[in-house]
Design an enzyme around this catalytic site. Structure first.
Site, PDB file in Angstrom:
ATOM      1  N   GLU A   1       5.153  99.591   4.912  1.00 39.86           N
ATOM      2  CA  GLU A   1       5.019 100.945   4.415  1.00 39.86           C
ATOM      3  C   GLU A   1       5.023 100.957   2.901  1.00 39.86           C
ATOM      4  O   GLU A   1       5.473 100.042   2.246  1.00 39.86           O
ATOM      5  CB  GLU A   1       6.206 101.719   4.983  1.00 39.86           C
ATOM      6  CG  GLU A   1       6.335 103.116   4.568  1.00 39.86           C
ATOM      7  CD  GLU A   1       7.490 103.304   3.646  1.00 39.86           C
ATOM      8  OE1 GLU A   1       7.604 104.421   3.151  1.00 39.86           O
ATOM      9  OE2 GLU A   1       8.243 102.372   3.398  1.00 39.86           O
TER      10      GLU A   1
ATOM     11  N   LYS B   1       7.512  99.390  -3.647  1.00 43.41           N
ATOM     12  CA  LYS B   1       6.310  98.946  -2.937  1.00 43.41           C
ATOM     13  C   LYS B   1       6.559  97.609  -2.233  1.00 43.41           C
ATOM     14  O   LYS B   1       7.446  96.852  -2.603  1.00 43.41           O
ATOM     15  CB  LYS B   1       5.150  98.768  -3.924  1.00 43.41           C
ATOM     16  CG  LYS B   1       4.834 100.028  -4.732  1.00 43.41           C
ATOM     17  CD  LYS B   1       4.049 101.038  -3.916  1.00 43.41           C
ATOM     18  CE  LYS B   1       3.846 102.329  -4.681  1.00 43.41           C
ATOM     19  NZ  LYS B   1       4.824 103.356  -4.383  1.00 43.41           N
ATOM     20  N   ASP B   2       5.683  97.339  -1.266  1.00 44.05           N
ATOM     21  CA  ASP B   2       5.767  96.115  -0.469  1.00 44.05           C
ATOM     22  C   ASP B   2       5.787  94.846  -1.294  1.00 44.05           C
ATOM     23  O   ASP B   2       5.236  94.790  -2.379  1.00 44.05           O
ATOM     24  CB  ASP B   2       4.508  95.957   0.401  1.00 44.05           C
ATOM     25  CG  ASP B   2       4.120  97.212   1.107  1.00 44.05           C
ATOM     26  OD1 ASP B   2       4.987  98.064   1.229  1.00 44.05           O
ATOM     27  OD2 ASP B   2       2.961  97.324   1.516  1.00 44.05           O
ATOM     28  N   LYS B   3       6.318  93.810  -0.669  1.00 45.82           N
ATOM     29  CA  LYS B   3       6.219  92.476  -1.262  1.00 45.82           C
ATOM     30  C   LYS B   3       4.876  91.839  -0.898  1.00 45.82           C
ATOM     31  O   LYS B   3       4.087  91.496  -1.752  1.00 45.82           O
ATOM     32  CB  LYS B   3       7.367  91.587  -0.759  1.00 45.82           C
ATOM     33  CG  LYS B   3       7.239  90.130  -1.211  1.00 45.82           C
ATOM     34  CD  LYS B   3       8.358  89.316  -0.622  1.00 45.82           C
ATOM     35  CE  LYS B   3       8.067  87.838  -0.636  1.00 45.82           C
ATOM     36  NZ  LYS B   3       8.099  87.124  -1.822  1.00 45.82           N
TER      37      LYS B   3
END
EC number: 5.4.99.-
Length: 662
Positions: A20, A294-296
């Site tokens: 997400e 935010k995503d990795k």
């Protein structure tokens, strides 16, 4: 409700799972940062770090934007930072071993069924594809509060008369920088550092003064004559507080106090990125602000603001850091606030798809027109045999011995070797100090809890648990709320399908009201919300209300009393839309032969003038490239699940995928 007859597969790289916009997911893949001409501080005093290198890092809800959370600010200690470096726990060395054992460990993880994710809204037949085979197949662009999508499009630095010359970055030798850094961080007995001015000119002295003041916030300088030679002497201006407050008097009044910039990053989560930037800038991470994490395992583009650091210094980091780019600089009066974003725009490539063009068309049209069930994604619940919602439930039940046991007991699942040893020691001795000695990385949840238990004793688990940063503690109870919500939404859709019914809830402003019989035709399923359990929400006035009560009663919780005697753990609840229709949906199916070639250009590719990829008309493989925008706190994985009709849990995907795509 068309329930699919069989789950279709997705083949996966180790730990590859789409995540997400505001959550981070774990099994680490990034290589160590390569550096050229910059040196970060090692073990900076008081460097805060929100990252949890542990089993508990995996779930990720580090505080999802849009749910009223604040930037967290946990402490960590300089010596721990150093221990971590010295232990050589670089992810590179462990990667081979992880690859073999990861699928095996994930046998114990959760499936979607375990967390209430059981329904689909579309009627097309599912097909398989590879999700996040490469992290560059998943790109996230933040959508700001003005509705604009963030792009890295300009690397230039705003012209500013006040900025020193570029020479400030090269005038000091590595040894001088080392001495100044030790002085800045109070790491030696010296109260000042003298730097001899070679080839003395006024201009040269000015550059050295500027270099020290801009690169080492908190140090002052003066010029001294010593035996006919000129020296610039650096000393502390204001004791230890100087590091927290970047130099006030050297910042022009006419310039906004915050430098806003666009951060483009690859394969790093937001907090790790900020910790790294703060190391290189020699400042504390809490002077940075952002609208969402935010995503990795993705390429992400988002806005960041930093207090009183010049665009010039930030731009210089572009020469030092791999997999990062900073640009689109501007000076503004205010920082950014968590949750101010409108959402995120995703570009996702699903490789090696098996669906026919008709199936793809049907699936994507359904996503565009109906949408997907707004479930909380798998990364909300952890990857080991002890899901985060179980810990949350124990906190809400006030069962503190169980909380301690759940976090520390041995467990099956994806974990690093030192955590396994720590848990075994705990099970054997119940001695927090002995278990803590098994942990080279003390900043994980387990390490923090053990440190708390050493400090407060086993009879005061509440205080020991309180040592864990607040956001991470709340993550557990939010996970329980999410678990209840997922289960209740599945029940609601099973019971009443995809139309609003009397007794469903809709929002009028921020207030939830029940739909009356005569009013049903004025609403669509996209208006319907359901509550996360809490003391400040109402429940639907139909069968599902009773289902909420039954589920909480079975968990020994009283739905009518969600206040906790510890205020932090009192749940007020919230409302969440049950179906989300993504905006700006577009897609294309492309053919390709080489699994390694990128299938679209990133912002950095555009800046470097790379031509867009050329696709074969006939290729060995087909990929589905999809674009869509989602509001904050919704999971891209759940949109992709609806398209492929597959279980997005890592457990399911690793079992389907018997060969690792390395």
């Amino acid at each position: 409700m068309n329930q699919m007859t069989e789950m279709t597969g997705v083949s996966l790289k180790r730990g590859s799972v789409a995540v997400e916009d505001n959550d981070s997911v774990a099994p680490g893949e990034a290589k160590r940062q390569k550096v050229s001409e910059c040196s970060p501080t090692k073990g900076q005093d008081g460097l805060e770090n929100n990252s949890l290198p542990s089993s508990e890092k995996v779930p990720g809800p580090r505080e999802t934007a849009g749910e009223g959370k604040k930037n967290s600010d946990p402490q960590s200690e300089a010596e721990e930072e150093e221990e971590e470096d010295e232990d050589g726990l670089s992810e590179e060395g462990e990667e081979e071993e992880e690859a073999e054992s990861f699928a095996n460990m994930m046998k114990h993880g959760l499936t979607e069924l375990d967390v209430g994710i059981t329904k689909f809204v579309s009627s097309h037949q599912g097909f398989s594809g590879i999700l996040k085979e490469r992290y560059s197949d998943f790109v996230v662009h933040e959508i700001g509060k003005d509705g604009r999508i963030s792009h890295l499009s300009d690397l230039s630095v705003p012209v500013d008369e006040e900025d020193p010359s570029e020479d400030v970055f090269t005038v000091l030798t590595a040894e001088e920088k080392q001495r100044l850094e030790e002085l800045q961080l109070f790491k030696n007995k010296e109260t000042s550092v003298a730097i001899e001015v070679i080839e003395d000119t006024k201009e040269k002295r000015t550059v050295i003064h500027q270099a020290i003041k801009s690169l080492f916030p908190g140090l002052e300088t003066k010029t001294e004559d010593r035996e006919g030679k000129k020296y610039i002497v650096a000393y502390h201006a204001a004791g230890k507080k100087a590091l927290a407050n970047p130099r006030k008097h050297s910042w022009p009044k006419s310039r906004g106090s915050y430098c806003h910039f666009v951060l483009y990053k690859e394969n790093k989560d937001t907090m790790d990125a900020i910790n790294l930037l703060s190391k290189y800038l020699r400042v504390k991470p809490n002077i940075f602000s952002y609208m969402g994490t935010k995503d990795k395992r993705a390429i992400t583009v988002q806005e960041i603001a930093v207090l009183k650091i010049t665009a010039q210094r930030l731009a210089h980091l572009n020469k030092c850091l791999m997999n990062f780019k900073l640009g689109n600089f501007s000076y503004q009066k205010n920082p950014l606030k968590l949750g101010e974003l409108q959402g995120n725009h995703f570009t996702v490539v699903l490789r090696n798809i098996t669906g026919t063009d008709d199936q793809v068309e049907q699936a994507m049209n359904s996503l565009k027109e109906i949408g997907f069930i707004n479930y909380y994604g798998m990364q909300r619940f952890g990857t080991t045999a002890v899901p985060t919602y179980q810990v949350g439930r124990a906190i809400l039940q006030n069962s503190w011995a169980e909380v301690m046991d759940l976090i520390l007991k041995p467990r099956s699942g994806a974990e690093k070797g030192y955590l396994v040893k720590c848990r075994e020691e705990w099970a054997k001795t119940k001695d927090p100090a002995a278990a803590l000695r098994k942990l080279p990385v003390k900043r994980c949840v387990e390490g923090q809890l053990l440190r708390g238990l050493s400090k407060y004793g086993l009879k005061n688990i509440v205080s020991a648990f309180g040592i864990i940063p607040r956001n991470n503690r709340l993550m557990y109870i939010h996970s329980y709320q999410s678990y209840v919500w997922n289960n209740m939404v599945s029940k609601r859709i099973e019971e009443y399908g995809l139309n609003p019914v009397p007794g469903d809830l809709v929002l009028k402003g921020a207030t939830a009201t029940c739909i009356e019989e005569d009013d049903v035709n004025n609403y669509s399923i996209h208006d319907v919300v359901m509550p996360l359990p809490g003391f400040d929400v109402i429940y639907p006035q139909h069968k599902i209300s009773e289902a909420y009560r039954e589920m909480l009663t079975a968990d020994n919780l009283d739905i009518d009393n969600m206040r906790h005697k510890i205020r932090d753990y009192s749940l007020s609840g919230a409302y969440r839309k049950i179906i989300i229709r993504p905006q700006n949906v577009s897609w294309e199916v492309v053919a390709y032969d080489d699994p390694k070639i990128p299938l679209f250009n990133t912002d950095v590719d555009h800046l470097e003038g790379k031509p867009p990829p050329v696709f074969a008309s006939e290729g060995k493989y087909r990929a589905l490239k999809m674009d869509f925008s989602l509001p904050p706190s919704t999971y891209a994985t759940m949109a992709i699940r609806e398209v492929l009709k597959m279980d997005t849990s890592i457990k399911n995907q690793t079992q389907l995928n018997t060969t690792w795509l390395r």
